[in-house]
Design an enzyme around this catalytic site. Structure first.
Site, PDB file in Angstrom:
ATOM      1  N   ASP A  16      12.539  -0.896   6.977  1.00 53.78           N
ATOM      2  CA  ASP A  16      12.982   0.908   6.205  1.00 53.78           C
ATOM      3  C   ASP A  16      13.067   1.692   7.309  1.00 53.78           C
ATOM      4  OD1 ASP A  16      10.536   0.940   6.149  1.00 53.78           O
ATOM      5  OD2 ASP A  16      10.281   0.764   3.824  1.00 53.78           O
ATOM      6  N   ASN A  29       3.980   2.997  -6.845  1.00 53.59           N
ATOM      7  CA  ASN A  29       4.942   2.903  -8.130  1.00 53.59           C
ATOM      8  C   ASN A  29       5.740   1.594  -8.051  1.00 53.59           C
ATOM      9  OD1 ASN A  29       6.859   3.062  -5.936  1.00 53.59           O
ATOM     10  ND2 ASN A  29       7.940   4.857  -6.701  1.00 53.59           N
ATOM     11  N   HIS A  85       7.060   0.010  -5.277  1.00 55.60           N
ATOM     12  CA  HIS A  85       7.911  -0.269  -4.461  1.00 55.60           C
ATOM     13  C   HIS A  85       7.575  -1.165  -3.374  1.00 55.60           C
ATOM     14  CE1 HIS A  85       7.147   3.623  -1.703  1.00 55.60           C
ATOM     15  NE2 HIS A  85       6.758   2.554  -1.022  1.00 55.60           N
ATOM     16  N   GLU A 126      12.904   1.269  -4.828  1.00 53.94           N
ATOM     17  CA  GLU A 126      12.129   2.131  -5.849  1.00 53.94           C
ATOM     18  C   GLU A 126      12.428   1.376  -7.082  1.00 53.94           C
ATOM     19  OE1 GLU A 126      10.089   4.111  -4.727  1.00 53.94           O
ATOM     20  OE2 GLU A 126      10.943   5.890  -3.511  1.00 53.94           O
TER      21      GLU A 126
HETATM   22  C1  GLP Z   1       5.847   3.440   2.387  1.00 54.11           C
HETATM   23  C2  GLP Z   1       6.803   2.256   3.040  1.00 54.11           C
HETATM   24  C3  GLP Z   1       6.498   0.797   2.415  1.00 54.11           C
HETATM   25  C4  GLP Z   1       4.905   0.636   2.263  1.00 54.11           C
HETATM   26  C5  GLP Z   1       4.356   1.639   1.219  1.00 54.11           C
HETATM   27  C6  GLP Z   1       3.011   1.619   0.988  1.00 54.11           C
HETATM   28  O1  GLP Z   1       6.480   4.443   2.130  1.00 54.11           O
HETATM   29  N1  GLP Z   1       8.102   2.251   2.880  1.00 54.11           N
HETATM   30  O2  GLP Z   1       7.064  -0.282   3.277  1.00 54.11           O
HETATM   31  O3  GLP Z   1       4.332  -0.626   1.983  1.00 54.11           O
HETATM   32  O4  GLP Z   1       5.096   3.109   1.160  1.00 54.11           O
HETATM   33  O5  GLP Z   1       2.460   2.576   2.140  1.00 54.11           O
HETATM   34  P1  GLP Z   1       0.832   2.540   2.503  1.00 54.11           P
HETATM   35  O6  GLP Z   1       0.554   1.477   3.019  1.00 54.11           O
HETATM   36  O7  GLP Z   1       0.834   3.817   3.349  1.00 54.11           O
HETATM   37  O8  GLP Z   1       0.258   2.995   1.180  1.00 54.11           O
END
Ligand code: GLP
Length: 242
Positions: free
Chosen positions: A67, A136, A138, A143
């Site tokens: 992403d 959440n 995702h 989402e």
């Molecule tokens: C982000 C990314 C995801 C990631 C998730 C968790 O916003 N888009 O690919 O896995 O949220 O992030 P973190 O590892 O910082 O908790």
């Protein structure tokens, strides 16, 4: 599903890095799906360390990131382009033409999404997809929703995601409200998925994702349907699994 729990961040990062490195060693032309966020930072550090020891090469590897934010300049320190350069690409021998990140600044985002899906198709199948997990549920930036989208698309980020990612920006108002994300269909098509989750704050969502009902309200729960899912958890993220 194969779930492994680790009592230290170091061991968890090492195990995840070994899976990525093993994939490249057995499949030098591997197609890797890559993730961003706080979770993979230590994993990429391990990968870079072993690369610098000459254990393997990225010369023939192709990568696709999950992403990117919409309308955040690619040289902004919090763009996922900058993240990947800082944590991985600047330190390895992956040719620039073989690493792909969706262009969140494209003037025609729909065309960019189609282009991104076409390049994934052209490269064949993703051999190994690395994933983190949002609070959440995702994955990538897919989402919770009534229906999930198969391919790359523009997504409005959930309030919870904006709050979680505000830590990377000066304030929550600076977090981009939209992103381009690979779709759940593409993620599930990967030959192997490596889900890595750390932290007590993710224990509930880990339980929902891995043991709860398969529902679009928790996109990560769809991973339960994948035939080759490896889950690496630290002991706090695993806290609600019996
Ligand atoms: C982000 C990314 C995801 C990631 C998730 C968790 O916003 N888009 O690919 O896995 O949220 O992030 P973190 O590892 O910082 O908790």
């Amino acid at each position: 599903m194969n779930i492994l729990t680790f009592d230290s961040d170091e061991k968890l990062n090492e195990a995840a890095a070994n899976i990525i490195i093993g994939q490249i060693q057995t499949t030098p032309r591997a197609v890797l799906g890559l993730a961003t966020g706080g979770t993979p930072v230590g994993i990429y550090k391990e990968v870079v360390r072993d690369f610098q020891r000459g254990m393997f090469s990225f010369r023939n590897v192709t990568t696709f990131n999950l992403d990117e934010y919409v309308n955040l300049p690619i040289d902004h320190p919090e763009s996922y382009h900058s993240y990947m350069n800082t944590h991985l690409f600047n330190h390895i021998d992956l040719p620039a033409s073989q690493c792909h990140i969706p262009d969140g600044n494209a003037s025609d985002t729909a065309a960019e999404c189609r282009r991104y899906d076409e390049s994934i198709e052209l490269s064949g199948q993703i051999d190994l997809q690395l994933l983190g997990l949002g609070h959440n549920g995702h994955i990538g930036f897919n989402e919770p929703a009534h229906a999930l989208i198969k391919g790359t698309h523009v997504v409005d980020l959930a309030e919870e995601t904006l709050e979680a990612n505000a830590r990377f920006f000066d304030s929550i108002d600076d977090v981009p409200k939209q992103a381009l994300t690979m779709g759940v269909g593409t993620i599930l098509k990967a030959k192997k998925i490596l889900l890595v989750v750390k932290g007590a704050d993710k224990a509930d969502i880990v339980h929902r994702a891995l043991k709860g009902p398969i529902t679009t309200d928790c996109p990560a729960s769809l991973l339960q349907t994948h035939p080759n899912l490896i889950v690496l958890l630290d002991s706090t993220a695993a806290g609600k699994l019996s």
